[in-house]
Motif scaffolding. Structure first.
Motif, mmCIF file in Angstrom:
data_model
loop_
_atom_site.group_PDB
_atom_site.id
_atom_site.type_symbol
_atom_site.label_atom_id
_atom_site.label_comp_id
_atom_site.label_asym_id
_atom_site.label_seq_id
_atom_site.Cartn_x
_atom_site.Cartn_y
_atom_site.Cartn_z
ATOM 1 N N UNK A 337 0.849 -1.190 0.000
ATOM 2 C CA UNK A 337 0.000 0.000 0.000
ATOM 3 C C UNK A 337 0.881 1.235 0.000
ATOM 4 N N UNK A 338 0.690 2.079 -1.001
ATOM 5 C CA UNK A 338 1.473 3.306 -1.081
ATOM 6 C C UNK A 338 2.952 3.053 -1.133
ATOM 7 N N UNK A 339 3.357 1.961 -1.789
ATOM 8 C CA UNK A 339 4.761 1.520 -1.781
ATOM 9 C C UNK A 339 5.161 0.976 -3.140
ATOM 10 N N UNK A 340 6.397 1.273 -3.540
ATOM 11 C CA UNK A 340 6.969 0.707 -4.766
ATOM 12 C C UNK A 340 8.110 -0.217 -4.357
ATOM 13 N N UNK A 341 8.136 -1.422 -4.892
ATOM 14 C CA UNK A 341 9.128 -2.419 -4.523
ATOM 15 C C UNK A 341 10.313 -2.332 -5.502
ATOM 16 N N UNK A 342 11.535 -2.317 -4.941
ATOM 17 C CA UNK A 342 12.754 -2.076 -5.707
ATOM 18 C C UNK A 342 13.817 -3.075 -5.290
ATOM 19 N N UNK A 343 14.715 -3.422 -6.228
ATOM 20 C CA UNK A 343 15.943 -4.120 -5.878
ATOM 21 C C UNK A 343 17.130 -3.252 -6.303
#
Length: 345
Positions: A337-343
């Motif tokens: 929620x309200x978050x972007x997942x990154x590596x």
């Protein structure tokens, strides 16, 4: 350019990503070769990994769209891209390259067309840069899908408003920022924990989409503001009916327009005098390249340099580099929620 680099390939639909060595390609005439430092993941990525949809022309495939890193080399016809060694963010998708695995984001070195490559300000991290490309392209494509030019500048006296359903999502947060930059009065929905955050991005009013009376709240606010609300961008699934319920009471006798980022179901609801279109860039390659240039080299570049556009939403970094991409996709698929997942690579 000789040499090899690591890539997280998809051997077949329904399999896991596997890290292998690939030959490093030379950039084509209008392409930029990028050394990747951060990769963001999107829902389309786990749909392709798990289901092979949208269709993948051939395997093994390299998925992904969102990268930030360094310019390694530019093709001979590139005139607008930053010089080698420059920090950049890029839209690096194979979708418009017939699935070419030289162009997907999930690898240490990738190709991107120069229209979607811009400098990354020194004040921003690679992770912040990587969360922007596909979200920017989708958010801004909503306007052109509805026939609204990207250089539109409304004044308050125009009383032009837009409803963005899903304002705290990756695309939604950029939809809010872009709508504000164009002069719209911006109404948005979000979860209770993200209401204030979406306001900081420029929304004039934010409504809890879980409220049982959310439709009447939005309608009453439009009446209070003396605004005829006829434009909407639906970012999330299962929100079209509520959006149309709002427009039915706010559009007056005139026509309304809805851009719909998810695929529109065959049994989708409709509303009289209301056009509902799937959000998508132009299909003609030349028009699409021009559109991507305007999205990145005009709107986003100017916004980042002036500080009027900020990376959004919040970032969650999953460890493991390329080897962590399966976990990153699983994290996104499980729901954020309200978050972007990154590596980080």
């Amino acid at each position: 350019m000789t040499g090899k680099h690591q890539a997280a390939i998809l051997p077949l639909a329904g399999s896991s990503l596997t890290v292998v060595d690939r030959d490093t390609p030379e950039p084509g005439p209008n392409e930029v070769l990028i050394e990747t430092k951060a990769i963001a993941v999107n829902p389309v990525d786990y749909y392709q990994r798990d289901l092979g949809k949208p269709p993948i022309p051939f395997y093994p495939a390299v998925l992904g769209e969102d990268v930030a890193g360094f310019v390694v080399k530019a093709g001979p016809k590139v005139s607008n891209a930053p010089s080698p060694g420059s920090r950049i963010l890029a839209f690096a998708s194979s979708f418009y390259q017939n699935g070419s695995p030289d162009h997907g984001a999930f690898q240490k070195r990738t190709l991107a067309r120069s229209e979607g490559v811009i400098p990354l300000p020194d004040t921003l991290s690679f992770e912040e840069g990587a969360i922007l490309p596909l979200a920017v392209l989708t958010a801004l494509s909503a306007y052109t899908t509805l026939g609204i030019p990207l250089d539109t500048k409304y004044s308050p006296s125009d009383k032009q408003a837009i409803l963005i359903w899903g304002g705290s999502s990756s695309v939604g947060s950029l939809a809010v920022q872009s709508a504000k930059s164009m002069g719209f009065t911006v109404y948005a929905t979000a979860g209770a924990q993200n209401l204030e955050y979406v306001k900081t991005l420029g929304a004039d009013a934010v409504f809890n989409y879980k409220s049982s009376d959310v439709v009447s709240q939005i309608v009453n606010k439009a009446k209070e503001d003396n605004i005829t609300l006829r434009t909407a961008h639906v970012i999330v699934d299962n929100a079209l009916q509520q959006t149309l319920d709002v427009l039915k009471l706010t559009k007056g006798d005139g026509p309304a327009k809805v851009a719909h980022a998810p695929l529109i179901p065959e049994d989708a609801p409709t509303l009289e005098k209301t056009e509902i279109k799937f959000t998508f860039p132009p299909t003609d390659p030349d028009e699409r390249n021009k559109h991507i240039y305007e999205c990145f080299n005009v709107w986003l570049k100017d916004g980042l340099n002036s500080g009027t556009v900020v990376p959004s939403p919040r970032i969650q970094v999953v460890p493991g580099g390329l080897g962590g991409l399966n976990d990153a996709l699983d994290t996104l698929k499980a729901g954020v929620s309200g978050t972007k997942v990154v590596v980080s690579v």
